[in-house]
Design a protein around this motif. Sequence first.
Motif, PDB file in Angstrom:
ATOM      1  N   GLU A  23       0.830  -1.201   0.000  1.00 13.47           N
ATOM      2  CA  GLU A  23       0.000   0.000   0.000  1.00 13.47           C
ATOM      3  C   GLU A  23       0.865   1.252   0.000  1.00 13.47           C
ATOM      4  OE1 GLU A  23      -0.483  -2.646   1.897  1.00 13.47           O
ATOM      5  OE2 GLU A  23      -2.463  -3.368   1.263  1.00 13.47           O
ATOM      6  N   LEU A  24       1.992   1.203   0.713  1.00  8.17           N
ATOM      7  CA  LEU A  24       2.893   2.355   0.744  1.00  8.17           C
ATOM      8  C   LEU A  24       3.406   2.656  -0.665  1.00  8.17           C
ATOM      9  CD1 LEU A  24       4.578   4.426   2.309  1.00  8.17           C
ATOM     10  CD2 LEU A  24       6.306   2.660   2.664  1.00  8.17           C
ATOM     11  N   ALA A  25       3.909   1.626  -1.321  1.00  9.45           N
ATOM     12  CA  ALA A  25       4.451   1.830  -2.669  1.00  9.45           C
ATOM     13  C   ALA A  25       3.356   2.313  -3.609  1.00  9.45           C
ATOM     14  CB  ALA A  25       5.052   0.528  -3.185  1.00  9.45           C
ATOM     15  N   GLU A  26       2.178   1.731  -3.490  1.00 12.89           N
ATOM     16  CA  GLU A  26       1.118   2.097  -4.430  1.00 12.89           C
ATOM     17  C   GLU A  26       0.580   3.498  -4.183  1.00 12.89           C
ATOM     18  OE1 GLU A  26      -0.574  -2.297  -5.629  1.00 12.89           O
ATOM     19  OE2 GLU A  26      -1.761  -1.048  -4.278  1.00 12.89           O
ATOM     20  N   SER A  27       0.576   3.939  -2.932  1.00 12.44           N
ATOM     21  CA  SER A  27       0.046   5.284  -2.734  1.00 12.44           C
ATOM     22  C   SER A  27       1.057   6.338  -3.175  1.00 12.44           C
ATOM     23  CB  SER A  27      -0.429   5.503  -1.300  1.00 12.44           C
ATOM     24  OG  SER A  27       0.525   5.055  -0.395  1.00 12.44           O
ATOM     25  N   ILE A  28       2.344   6.042  -3.061  1.00 13.16           N
ATOM     26  CA  ILE A  28       3.333   7.007  -3.553  1.00 13.16           C
ATOM     27  C   ILE A  28       3.244   7.127  -5.071  1.00 13.16           C
ATOM     28  CG2 ILE A  28       5.793   7.533  -3.764  1.00 13.16           C
ATOM     29  CD1 ILE A  28       6.225   6.021  -1.156  1.00 13.16           C
ATOM     30  N   THR A  29       2.993   6.005  -5.739  1.00 14.34           N
ATOM     31  CA  THR A  29       3.021   6.030  -7.199  1.00 14.34           C
ATOM     32  C   THR A  29       1.650   6.325  -7.801  1.00 14.34           C
ATOM     33  OG1 THR A  29       2.808   3.642  -7.089  1.00 14.34           O
ATOM     34  CG2 THR A  29       4.994   4.520  -7.475  1.00 14.34           C
ATOM     35  N   GLY A  30       0.680   6.630  -6.956  1.00 17.84           N
ATOM     36  CA  GLY A  30      -0.608   7.070  -7.477  1.00 17.84           C
ATOM     37  C   GLY A  30      -1.541   5.942  -7.869  1.00 17.84           C
ATOM     38  N   LEU A  31      -1.205   4.723  -7.487  1.00 15.90           N
ATOM     39  CA  LEU A  31      -2.031   3.587  -7.892  1.00 15.90           C
ATOM     40  C   LEU A  31      -3.123   3.280  -6.875  1.00 15.90           C
ATOM     41  CD1 LEU A  31       0.857   1.336  -9.162  1.00 15.90           C
ATOM     42  CD2 LEU A  31      -0.867   2.483 -10.533  1.00 15.90           C
ATOM     43  N   ARG A  32      -3.061   3.938  -5.734  1.00  7.05           N
ATOM     44  CA  ARG A  32      -4.045   3.642  -4.692  1.00  7.05           C
ATOM     45  C   ARG A  32      -4.448   4.955  -4.042  1.00  7.05           C
ATOM     46  NH1 ARG A  32      -5.271  -0.943  -1.529  1.00  7.05           N
ATOM     47  NH2 ARG A  32      -3.852  -2.169  -2.795  1.00  7.05           N
ATOM     48  N   ARG A  33      -5.714   5.125  -3.749  1.00 10.68           N
ATOM     49  CA  ARG A  33      -6.181   6.362  -3.113  1.00 10.68           C
ATOM     50  C   ARG A  33      -5.804   6.355  -1.638  1.00 10.68           C
ATOM     51  NH1 ARG A  33      -8.840   9.642  -6.058  1.00 10.68           N
ATOM     52  NH2 ARG A  33      -9.291  10.996  -4.316  1.00 10.68           N
ATOM     53  N   THR A  34      -5.409   7.514  -1.155  1.00  4.84           N
ATOM     54  CA  THR A  34      -5.100   7.601   0.262  1.00  4.84           C
ATOM     55  C   THR A  34      -6.332   8.153   0.957  1.00  4.84           C
ATOM     56  OG1 THR A  34      -4.344   9.856   0.088  1.00  4.84           O
ATOM     57  CG2 THR A  34      -2.722   8.138  -0.317  1.00  4.84           C
ATOM     58  N   SER A  35      -6.433   7.876   2.253  1.00  7.78           N
ATOM     59  CA  SER A  35      -7.590   8.436   2.940  1.00  7.78           C
ATOM     60  C   SER A  35      -7.191   9.471   3.986  1.00  7.78           C
ATOM     61  CB  SER A  35      -8.450   7.324   3.552  1.00  7.78           C
ATOM     62  OG  SER A  35      -7.647   6.347   4.120  1.00  7.78           O
ATOM     63  N   GLY A  36      -5.932   9.864   3.993  1.00  4.00           N
ATOM     64  CA  GLY A  36      -5.528  10.924   4.907  1.00  4.00           C
ATOM     65  C   GLY A  36      -4.030  11.107   4.871  1.00  4.00           C
ATOM     66  N   GLY A  37      -3.566  12.284   5.244  1.00  2.00           N
ATOM     67  CA  GLY A  37      -2.140  12.541   5.281  1.00  2.00           C
ATOM     68  C   GLY A  37      -1.623  13.079   3.959  1.00  2.00           C
ATOM     69  N   THR A  38      -0.336  13.397   3.935  1.00  2.89           N
ATOM     70  CA  THR A  38       0.219  13.990   2.720  1.00  2.89           C
ATOM     71  C   THR A  38       1.472  13.246   2.275  1.00  2.89           C
ATOM     72  OG1 THR A  38       1.578  15.484   4.020  1.00  2.89           O
ATOM     73  CG2 THR A  38      -0.557  16.324   3.278  1.00  2.89           C
ATOM     74  N   ILE A  39       1.694  13.255   0.975  1.00  3.00           N
ATOM     75  CA  ILE A  39       2.936  12.756   0.399  1.00  3.00           C
ATOM     76  C   ILE A  39       3.518  13.920  -0.388  1.00  3.00           C
ATOM     77  CG2 ILE A  39       3.993  11.064  -1.132  1.00  3.00           C
ATOM     78  CD1 ILE A  39       1.492   9.334  -0.766  1.00  3.00           C
ATOM     79  N   THR A  40       4.687  14.385  -0.013  1.00  6.06           N
ATOM     80  CA  THR A  40       5.289  15.532  -0.688  1.00  6.06           C
ATOM     81  C   THR A  40       6.554  15.083  -1.392  1.00  6.06           C
ATOM     82  OG1 THR A  40       4.555  16.753   1.231  1.00  6.06           O
ATOM     83  CG2 THR A  40       5.897  17.952  -0.345  1.00  6.06           C
ATOM     84  N   ALA A  41       6.634  15.347  -2.704  1.00  6.12           N
ATOM     85  CA  ALA A  41       7.842  15.011  -3.434  1.00  6.12           C
ATOM     86  C   ALA A  41       8.400  16.291  -4.022  1.00  6.12           C
ATOM     87  CB  ALA A  41       7.545  14.008  -4.541  1.00  6.12           C
ATOM     88  N   PHE A  42       9.617  16.600  -3.713  1.00  3.41           N
ATOM     89  CA  PHE A  42      10.280  17.814  -4.191  1.00  3.41           C
ATOM     90  C   PHE A  42       9.397  19.027  -3.978  1.00  3.41           C
ATOM     91  CE2 PHE A  42      11.330  14.181  -6.920  1.00  3.41           C
ATOM     92  CZ  PHE A  42      12.622  13.979  -6.475  1.00  3.41           C
ATOM     93  N   GLY A  43       8.795  19.096  -2.811  1.00  2.62           N
ATOM     94  CA  GLY A  43       8.027  20.278  -2.454  1.00  2.62           C
ATOM     95  C   GLY A  43       6.581  20.291  -2.921  1.00  2.62           C
ATOM     96  N   ASP A  44       6.171  19.351  -3.759  1.00  6.56           N
ATOM     97  CA  ASP A  44       4.775  19.351  -4.210  1.00  6.56           C
ATOM     98  C   ASP A  44       4.031  18.156  -3.637  1.00  6.56           C
ATOM     99  OD1 ASP A  44       5.118  21.571  -5.928  1.00  6.56           O
ATOM    100  OD2 ASP A  44       6.145  20.236  -7.348  1.00  6.56           O
TER     101      ASP A  44
END
Lengths: 512, 315
Positions: A304-325
């Motif tokens: 689930e961690l890998a899939e939520s970072i790569t956009g393959l799974r919807r998250t239900s809370g919290g943020t993932i920030t890559a290079f400031g976005d």
Amino acid sequence: MQNEKDQITNLRLEHITKRFPGVLACDDISLEIGKSEVLALVGENGAGKTTLMNIIMGLYQPDSGSIFINGQEVHLKTPNDAFDCGIGMVHQQYMLVPNMTVLENIALGMKDCWKTAKVDLKLVRDRIKEVSEKYGLAVDPDAFIWQLSVGEQQRVELVKTLCLGARFLILDEPTSALTPQETDELIVLLKRMSEELSIIFISHKLQEVAALSNKVAILRHGAVVFQGNTAEHSTSDIAALMTGHEVKLPENTEPPCQGEDALVIKDLCVKSDRGFMALDHLSLSVRNGEILGIAGVSGNGQRELAESITGLRRTSGGTITAFGDEIQNHTPNHIIRHGIGYIPEERNTEGIVPSMSIKENIILKDSSQSRFCSHTFLKQKYIAQYAENLRQRFDIRCPGINTAAGSLSGGNIQKVILAREIDRKPRFLVCVYPIRGLDLGAAEFIHKKLLELRKSGVGVLLISEELDELMNLSDRIAVIFKGQIQKTLDRKDATRRSLGILMAGVKDEKQL
Amino acid sequence: MNFVITVLTLTVRFSAALLIASLGEMFNQRSGIFNLGCEGIMCMGAFMGMLIPFSYAGAEAVPFYINLLGLLGGLASGIVLGLFFGLIVITFRAPQGIAGIGLQMLGVGIAGTLFRSYIGGTQSISGISSFDIPLLSQIPVVGKIFFTHNPIVYIAYLMVPLASYIIFKTPWGMKVRAVGTNPRAADSLGINVNRIRYQALATGGAMAGLAGAFLTLCQAKMFNADIISGRGFIAVALVYFGHWKPSRIMFGAILFTFAQTLQTQIQIFVPSFKYYEFLNMLPYVLVIAVLAISRESNKLGPSALGKPFNREMRT
Ligand SMILES: Nc1ncnc2c1ncn2[C@@H]1O[C@H](COP(=O)(O)OP(=O)(O)OP(=O)(O)O)[C@@H](O)[C@H]1O
Ligand SMILES: [Mg+2]
């Protein structure tokens, strides 16, 4: 045909040759396995191990050569012939029907439970129980295969083979998806079983080979290049014989990294397929030029961690920030364009399109970029050149870049994915079990590549169950347990023991 | 009230052919082969259902066993066409969609040609008639709706639990499901994938042929080349609709037939209604709508549907 009760005291292969279009998969192979012997068959990806075993099972017909059991020549035309001789096989690619239960999957092979009007499931259940108890392999007979993790499926595959009453076992990479503990248990179990039956064991992990087998045979390019007694050779000797050079897995010896944050995850919550919270307020960060290892028993939220970072799974809370976005819940395309590469766990379904050629799979993520495409037309010539170049650099064993990617051996499929992801020059790489099923030479190569990426300033999130891999490569190792980061250790503090304890869910060693 | 009873009675009656054909198609699809030619097989079966009693006595009444022979003739022609389809898509590995369309045209073509040369024009036969089940049919409302039908209608409905039992409980059904989902796994256990698929196609063909013969012998009591009028294609759709489960397929068959009957009855009862094309469309829209909103995972379906099996080919 052999009598049911007959032991297989000797299985001999003579001059087996098998060709596929463009590949010589088995090249004049002769091997012999005696009573209660464990023969380890090792070799690089695509060396022809699986093909040879499929020939013994009657799944493939050899172009030439013969097979002898107890000195008598046998003609194995279908798997039924092999079963009648008492041979059973655990396949590298699990042979399970996902929409049926464990019980039914096993019943499929047990002809004595096929009554005219009904499948005698009770008989199957009893047999499973008997086998599970005898060998200490627990399976839930009523679970559907699709509900099981890869490791559990591997166990079912094993139980199935045992239930069918094999007196000669072929195990094709039976440990690739097991956790280290399960692997250890399996090795002990197989050792016990080897007292009464002969085993052919295929693995890329040489410690297992050393622990279990008494003979070893090395295949290279379809031919046997070495045979000998395991006890007389160290694992590094075998590795050297296998790859043709001395193998030294590279290690990350650089000082801790000081780069800027590349990926920051805060309070990430994600649901699993079965509906429960797979990630529960998980936070972590990875810097540019840093390898962060994620250790943990599979099923604790890694997928689930890998899939939520790569956009393959919807998250239900919290943020993932890559290079400031913030990138959570963006489309995979957006995230790829943002510079995040991904080496997925399920290589056949998520990593490649099996029916497309190697060449096409390599440009899959960039087919509309000006590099490969001008005015909506693909630049075929350039693409072919590029793919050919990658094939050579990554040593992908295949008849050519126009072969369907799905026809490659497991390890070579992985190399296609790695070649694509690494050569795209990502800014950040999510990497899940990158060397699962890879031979030692390839693993060494991949590790070198990952360290090169790190050196060039790319952050890497490395999810793995292999503690050696994590400890060799990572700058820091975070241990994941039930969807949370249990603790993050610097490389110098991480030992097998400390990681093992954290992976088991114990936060503070003093609690023990 | 009368209107409602009529619609419901006819729904039960008319759903039988669709039900038999779609249960047959379920066996095909469970084994990994989808047979778009169902329509053609039904047409051939319908022709056999006409030919046998007609050549015996023309439009005159015939003994019951001749009609039975008509049904069996339909069934047999279905088996032949099913196995022929198998030859094309299993042995020669032709693409199933294209081959299916071909089979449909073949079936309709042969039936139409033979009909013209042996029978000539529209002729009626006595067929198998409906009868009232004593006592049960006396029950008010319910009796009329459920117990005033042709014996084949009851057989069609009995086939639902039977098919369910066969596919989920018997060794053969288990093998059919396995070869339709992961043929490689079935093969590795020594199951002959292609043989099972041939058997499933023969079963499906038999049922489609029977359904066709039922249409001529029990429902229309005559034959013409477009007697099937798309039921074969609806049967294929209903199998998806029912997620390869007999009970849900039955539900789909009833729903579709109900909408169909309702709209024809409206046209009969309200002849002044101008937009009858709209009514014609209704049943199909309904099926599409239900298909679109019924979200269900396909984890339980035959995932190797449409893919030929070749042991030595990866992927
Ligand atoms: N069915 C097939 N069709 C075409 N080529 C095949 C087929 N099966 C195997 N090959 C080719 O034969 C060679 C040997 O493959 P095989 O699967 O036996 O390798 P392996 O030693 O088991 O490798 P790995 O360790 O990656 O599992 C490879 O080059 C592969 O691409
Ligand atoms: Mg292999």
